[in-house]
Scaffold this active site. Structure first.
Site, PDB file in Angstrom:
ATOM      1  N   PHE A  22     -19.363 -26.981   0.021  1.00 14.64           N
ATOM      2  CA  PHE A  22     -18.769 -25.752  -0.067  1.00 14.64           C
ATOM      3  C   PHE A  22     -19.692 -24.473  -0.044  1.00 14.64           C
ATOM      4  CE2 PHE A  22     -18.007 -27.165  -4.209  1.00 14.64           C
ATOM      5  CZ  PHE A  22     -18.445 -26.322  -4.936  1.00 14.64           C
TER       6      PHE A  22
ATOM      7  N   LYS B 208     -13.603 -11.196  -7.132  1.00 17.38           N
ATOM      8  CA  LYS B 208     -14.293 -11.428  -5.696  1.00 17.38           C
ATOM      9  C   LYS B 208     -13.557 -10.696  -4.634  1.00 17.38           C
ATOM     10  CE  LYS B 208     -15.075 -16.339  -7.034  1.00 17.38           C
ATOM     11  NZ  LYS B 208     -14.812 -17.708  -6.524  1.00 17.38           N
TER      12      LYS B 208
ATOM     13  N   THR C  36     -10.061 -23.613 -11.926  1.00 18.59           N
ATOM     14  CA  THR C  36     -10.741 -23.122 -10.696  1.00 18.59           C
ATOM     15  C   THR C  36      -9.677 -23.087  -9.593  1.00 18.59           C
ATOM     16  OG1 THR C  36     -12.953 -24.087 -11.464  1.00 18.59           O
ATOM     17  CG2 THR C  36     -12.945 -23.612  -8.988  1.00 18.59           C
TER      18      THR C  36
ATOM     19  N   ARG D  62     -12.852 -17.239 -19.580  1.00 20.59           N
ATOM     20  CA  ARG D  62     -12.524 -18.395 -18.908  1.00 20.59           C
ATOM     21  C   ARG D  62     -11.086 -18.651 -19.069  1.00 20.59           C
ATOM     22  NH1 ARG D  62     -16.650 -20.626 -16.257  1.00 20.59           N
ATOM     23  NH2 ARG D  62     -16.041 -22.723 -16.222  1.00 20.59           N
TER      24      ARG D  62
ATOM     25  N   ARG E 148      -5.971 -16.689 -11.975  1.00 25.57           N
ATOM     26  CA  ARG E 148      -6.010 -17.521 -10.715  1.00 25.57           C
ATOM     27  C   ARG E 148      -4.565 -18.043 -10.253  1.00 25.57           C
ATOM     28  NH1 ARG E 148     -11.563 -20.245 -12.656  1.00 25.57           N
ATOM     29  NH2 ARG E 148     -12.840 -19.037 -11.332  1.00 25.57           N
TER      30      ARG E 148
ATOM     31  N   HIS F  46     -14.583 -14.749 -10.963  1.00 28.90           N
ATOM     32  CA  HIS F  46     -15.569 -15.498 -11.672  1.00 28.90           C
ATOM     33  C   HIS F  46     -15.728 -15.178 -12.877  1.00 28.90           C
ATOM     34  CE1 HIS F  46     -19.405 -17.500 -11.721  1.00 28.90           C
ATOM     35  NE2 HIS F  46     -19.776 -16.631 -12.159  1.00 28.90           N
TER      36      HIS F  46
ATOM     37  N   ASN G  22     -10.885 -17.553  -5.008  1.00 31.39           N
ATOM     38  CA  ASN G  22      -9.953 -17.932  -6.340  1.00 31.39           C
ATOM     39  C   ASN G  22     -10.075 -16.662  -7.092  1.00 31.39           C
ATOM     40  OD1 ASN G  22     -12.478 -18.386  -7.300  1.00 31.39           O
ATOM     41  ND2 ASN G  22     -12.314 -20.210  -8.284  1.00 31.39           N
TER      42      ASN G  22
HETATM   43  P1  CMP Z   1     -16.210 -19.806  -9.339  1.00 33.38           P
HETATM   44  O1  CMP Z   1     -15.801 -19.744 -10.790  1.00 33.38           O
HETATM   45  O2  CMP Z   1     -16.574 -18.483  -8.487  1.00 33.38           O
HETATM   46  O3  CMP Z   1     -17.688 -20.743  -9.414  1.00 33.38           O
HETATM   47  C1  CMP Z   1     -17.886 -21.727  -8.400  1.00 33.38           C
HETATM   48  C2  CMP Z   1     -16.976 -21.441  -7.433  1.00 33.38           C
HETATM   49  O4  CMP Z   1     -17.128 -22.419  -5.974  1.00 33.38           O
HETATM   50  C3  CMP Z   1     -15.569 -21.672  -7.662  1.00 33.38           C
HETATM   51  O5  CMP Z   1     -15.231 -20.593  -8.361  1.00 33.38           O
HETATM   52  C4  CMP Z   1     -14.819 -21.932  -6.411  1.00 33.38           C
HETATM   53  O6  CMP Z   1     -14.486 -20.852  -5.790  1.00 33.38           O
HETATM   54  C5  CMP Z   1     -15.897 -22.709  -5.764  1.00 33.38           C
HETATM   55  N1  CMP Z   1     -15.473 -23.948  -5.712  1.00 33.38           N
HETATM   56  C6  CMP Z   1     -15.460 -24.727  -6.848  1.00 33.38           C
HETATM   57  N2  CMP Z   1     -14.917 -26.145  -6.337  1.00 33.38           N
HETATM   58  C7  CMP Z   1     -14.857 -26.122  -5.097  1.00 33.38           C
HETATM   59  C8  CMP Z   1     -14.203 -26.952  -3.970  1.00 33.38           C
HETATM   60  N3  CMP Z   1     -13.938 -28.182  -4.301  1.00 33.38           N
HETATM   61  N4  CMP Z   1     -14.151 -26.561  -2.832  1.00 33.38           N
HETATM   62  C9  CMP Z   1     -14.305 -25.037  -2.546  1.00 33.38           C
HETATM   63  N5  CMP Z   1     -14.822 -24.409  -3.299  1.00 33.38           N
HETATM   64  C10 CMP Z   1     -15.050 -24.714  -4.595  1.00 33.38           C
END
Ligand code: CMP
Length: 140
Positions: free
Chosen positions: A57, A10, A91, A85, A105, A118, A115
């Site tokens: 979000f 990211k 996450t 993963r 992460r 992805h 984070n």
């Molecule tokens: P990613 O693996 O990019 O897939 C979806 C993204 O949504 C996740 O990582 C986070 O960056 C974001 N995300 C998921 N849950 C939340 C949450 N509760 N609040 C904010 N961002 C979130």
């Protein structure tokens, strides 16, 4: 059999931790079949995260993903989707620090939104996201 997944560093992490993250990718034994640095457009990010549309979000996520260049890769390895993963970790980096301290992460994420990385959640998403970012290509 070899499997492909879409992995993305990211924007915030691409700026600060690209070399460290690439090091971990290589150490874990992934083949980098394709790599490019590119800022996702609003349209690409929306397509990419269509399953999260409607979540509170969602707009923040799209903003965070389009604010600068990401490093986008096709990673290839046996069981690549699941292994990437695992290497990313959970996450939420606060969870990752507790359960998977060696994960990307745990080590490089700022918060749950920004984070660091992805990865596709399954093989079908992997193929879709690869096409979304790289177009229709012959990976092998
Ligand atoms: P990613 O693996 O990019 O897939 C979806 C993204 O949504 C996740 O990582 C986070 O960056 C974001 N995300 C998921 N849950 C939340 C949450 N509760 N609040 C904010 N961002 C979130």
């Amino acid at each position: 059999p070899q499997e492909h997944t879409l992995a993305l560093i990211k924007p915030a992490a691409a700026k600060k931790h690209k070399d460290d993250i690439m090091q971990k990718v290589k150490e874990a034994g992934f083949t980098i079949s394709k790599i490019k640095e590119e800022a996702l457009t609003h349209e690409m990010a929306t397509q990419f995260y269509k399953d999260h549309k409607g979540k509170p979000f969602f707009e923040h996520l799209v903003t965070c993903m389009t604010e600068g260049p990401s490093v986008v890769m096709i990673l290839t390895k046996e069981n690549a989707v699941e292994e990437w993963r695992q290497l990313m970790g959970p996450t939420d980096p606060e969870v990752a620090k507790v359960t998977s301290p060696e994960s990307i992460r745990a080590q490089f994420a700022q918060d749950i939104l920004s984070n660091a990385v992805h990865g596709s959640s399954n093989r079908e998403h992997a193929l879709e996201s690869i096409e979304c970012v790289f177009g229709e290509i012959d990976i092998d």
